[in-house]
Design an enzyme around this catalytic site. Structure first.
Site, PDB file in Angstrom:
ATOM      1  N   TYR A 142       0.952  -1.268  -0.168  1.00 11.59           N
ATOM      2  CA  TYR A 142       0.123   0.245  -0.028  1.00 11.59           C
ATOM      3  C   TYR A 142       0.641   1.433  -0.015  1.00 11.59           C
ATOM      4  O   TYR A 142       1.992   1.342   0.972  1.00 11.59           O
ATOM      5  CB  TYR A 142      -1.291  -0.047   1.122  1.00 11.59           C
ATOM      6  N   ASP A 237       9.418   3.139  -0.035  1.00  3.86           N
ATOM      7  CA  ASP A 237       8.104   3.926   0.257  1.00  3.86           C
ATOM      8  C   ASP A 237       8.214   3.396   1.940  1.00  3.86           C
ATOM      9  O   ASP A 237       7.532   2.291   2.165  1.00  3.86           O
ATOM     10  CB  ASP A 237       6.472   2.998  -0.354  1.00  3.86           C
ATOM     11  N   LYS A 265       4.328   8.562   8.797  1.00  9.03           N
ATOM     12  CA  LYS A 265       3.843   8.389  10.350  1.00  9.03           C
ATOM     13  C   LYS A 265       4.748   8.575  11.296  1.00  9.03           C
ATOM     14  O   LYS A 265       4.637   9.811  11.922  1.00  9.03           O
ATOM     15  CB  LYS A 265       4.075   6.374  10.270  1.00  9.03           C
TER      16      LYS A 265
END
Ligand SMILES: *Cc1c(COP(=O)(O)O)cnc(C)c1O
Length: 426
Positions: A142, A237, A265
Site C-alpha cells: 500500500y 516507501d 507516520k
C-alpha cells in the site's frame, strides 16, 4: 447502548461508514469501531471509559507512546508562535537535516502532509526525470490512495476486498504493472516486456500493509540491480518502516541504497506529515529548482515540524531501538510459547517493533501466503483480545506496533489475553 455505539450510528449518517479512513471500520471483524476519547503511553481509552493496551499506535506514528510529554510541550510551544505562515522556517531546515542525517540514501528532502502525498510526488518525480510512464508495484503493498497506486493495493482495500477502486481511470491504471513481493522473476518479466518504459519500482521494503513480510535474501539487492541496469528509479516507501525498524529505516537494516525514499507516520510524531527525498540529482529537478511541480499550503507546518523534531530527538538517544527490540522480542517469545503450549500453529512475522500473527500455518512471505489465513478465526480472536483489553488493528492484513511506552506488565497482560482468546476460539 454504549456511547461508542451511539456515536457510531450518528456518525454514519454524516460521514461515509462513520469513519474518516476505511481501515478504522470493523467491517472485516464483524463489529463496530470504538470511538476514542484519549490516549496516554501504551493505553488508549474509548468513549465509554474502557482502557486498552494499544498495538495500533495510530497505525504506526506513535512509536514513543501516546501523549508523550516532550512532544506535547514542543507542539504547545510552537502553537504559541502561530500555527502556519506559508513561508519557510528554521524548524523545516532542522527536521530536514535530522532526516537526512538518519536515512542513509537521502541527500535532499521535501515535506508534505501525508504518506499519500509523499508517494504520489515520488512517482511524479520518477516519471519526470526518466521521461517514462510505467511503474512497477507489488501485490498487497500500500502506498496511499493516489490513482495509479491503488492497483492491487494492501491495507483497507485488501481488508475490504476492493481489488481495484472505481474512479481510477483505466488509462491511468494501465501504467501500473504489478509484481509479487519476494519474487524477483515477477519483476524481470515487466522489464523484459517493457524495455525503456519503466520509470520506477516502488515497494514497501518491509511490507506492513498485507501484514508484516520479511524480504528474502537477495530480493532487495536484486531490485536495486535490476532498476540500475534499466535506468528506472528504485523508490523505497518507508512511510511505515522509516524510523520504525531502525533510525535509518529498512534501507539501513538491509544496506540498500534506493534513489528515492518516502516517509510519513513516525516523522510527524502523530501530526499530519509526509516527506519524500533522495539523491540530490533527482530532488533538484523539483520546482522551483527544476520543472517538476509539487506544492502544499500547509507543507512543513510548524506544529507538525515541532512534533517530528521532538520525536526524532528522542529516537536518536542511545538504546531506543534496543529497548523497542527487547519489549517486542519478549512479546514475540511469549506468544510463541502460548501457541505451542496450546498446540496451535500460527505463522508469525516480526521485524523489530512491527509484527503480524497470521491465522495460517505459513510460512507467509507474500500476499498469496497471507491469504491462506482464516479470516473468520482472526475476527473471533480480535474480538476476544478486545474483550480482554487489547486493542489490535481490526484486520488480518495489518501490522501491530510496539511502542517505547509498552511495559513488561503490558506484555504479561497481552500474553494472558492471547491465551484466553485462543482458548475461546479453539
Ligand atoms: C500509511 C502508508 C501510506 C499512506 O500514508 P497516509 O499518511 O495514510 O497517506 C503510504 N505508504 C505506506 C507504506 C504506508 O504504510
Amino acid at each position: 447502548m454504549s456511547r461508542s455505539s451511539d456515536l457510531f450510528s450518528k456518525s454514519r449518517k454524516l460521514i461515509p461508514g462513520g469513519v474518516n479512513s476505511p481501515v478504522r471500520a470493523f467491517h472485516s471483524v464483524g463489529g463496530e469501531p470504538l470511538f476514542i476519547s484519549r490516549a496516554f503511553g501504551s493505553k488508549i481509552v474509548d468513549a465509554d471509559g474502557n482502557i486498552y493496551i494499544d498495538y495500533v499506535g495510530s497505525w504506526g506514528p506513535m512509536i514513543l507512546g501516546h501523549a508523550h510529554e516532550e512532544v506535547l510541550t514542543a507542539i504547545a510551544d510552537a502553537a504559541q508562535k502561530g500555527t502556519s505562515f506559508g513561508a519557510p522556517t528554521e524548524m523545516e531546515f532542522t527536521l530536514a537535516r535530522m532526516v537526512i542525517e538518519a536515512v542513509p540514501s537521502m541527500e535532499m528532502v521535501r515535506m508534505v502532509n501525508s504518506g499519500t502525498e509523499a508517494t504520489m510526488s515520488a512517482i511524479r518525480l520518477a516519471r519526470g526525470v526518466t521521461d517514462r510512464d510505467k511503474i512497477v508495484k507489488f501485490n498487497g503493498c500500500y502506498h496511499g490512495h493516489a490513482d495509479g497506486l491503488l492497483v492491487k493495493a494492501g491495507s483497507g482495500v485488501l481488508t475490504l476486498g476492493i481489488p481495484d477502486s472505481p474512479g481510477v481511470p483505466e488509462d491511468y491504471a494501465k501504467n501500473t504493472l504489478v509484481s509479487e513481493y519476494n519474487d524477483l522473476d515477477s519483476v524481470k518479466v515487466h522489464f523484459d516486456r517493457n524495455p525503456d518504459e519503466i520509470a520506477a519500482v516502488i515497494l514497501e521494503p518491509i511490507p506492513g500493509n498485507m501484514g508484516v513480510m520479511i524480504p528474502v535474501d537477495g530480493f532487495l539487492e536484486g531490485l536495486r540491480k535490476l532498476t540500475e541496469k534499466s535506468g528506472a528509479l528504485l523508490i523505497f516507501d518507508e512511510v511505515m518502516s522509516g524510523f520504525r525498524v531502525a533510525l535509518g529505516g529498512a534501507q539501513e537494516l538491509f544496506g540498500i541504497d534506493p534513489d528515492i525514499t518516502t516517509l510519513g507516520k513516525v516523522i510527524g510524531g502523530g501530526l499530519p506529515v509526509g516527506a519524500y527525498g533522495g539523491k540530490a540529482r533527482y530532488m533538484s529537478q523539483m520546482a522551483p529548482e527544476g520543472p517538476i511541480y509539487q506544492a502544499g499550503t500547509l507543507s512543513g507546518n510548524p506544529l507538525a515540524m515541532a512534533a517530528g523534531i521532538a520525536t526524532l530527538n528522542i529516537l536518536k538517544r542511545p538504546g531506543t531501538y534496543e529497548s523497542l527490540e527487547m519489549t517486542s522480542a519478549a512479546l514475540a517469545d511469549g506468544l510463541a510459547e502460548v501457541n505451542s503450549s496450546l498446540g496451535v500453529k500460527l505463522a508469525f512475522n516480526r521485524i523489530g517493533s512491527m509484527f503480524t500473527t497470521f491465522f495460517t500455518k505459513g510460512p507467509v512471505n507474500d500476499l498469496a501466503g497471507a491469504k491462506y489465513s482464516d479470516a473468520e478465526r482472526f475476527g473471533e480472536y480480535f474480538m476476544g483480545m478486545l474483550e480482554e483489553g487489547i486493542y489490535l488493528a481490526p484486520s488480518q492484513f495489518e501490522a501491530a506496533f510496539v511502542s517505547l511506552a509498552h511495559t513488561d506488565e503490558d506484555v504479561t497482560r497481552t500474553l494472558e489475553a492471547h491465551e484466553k482468546a485462543l482458548k475461546m476460539i479453539l
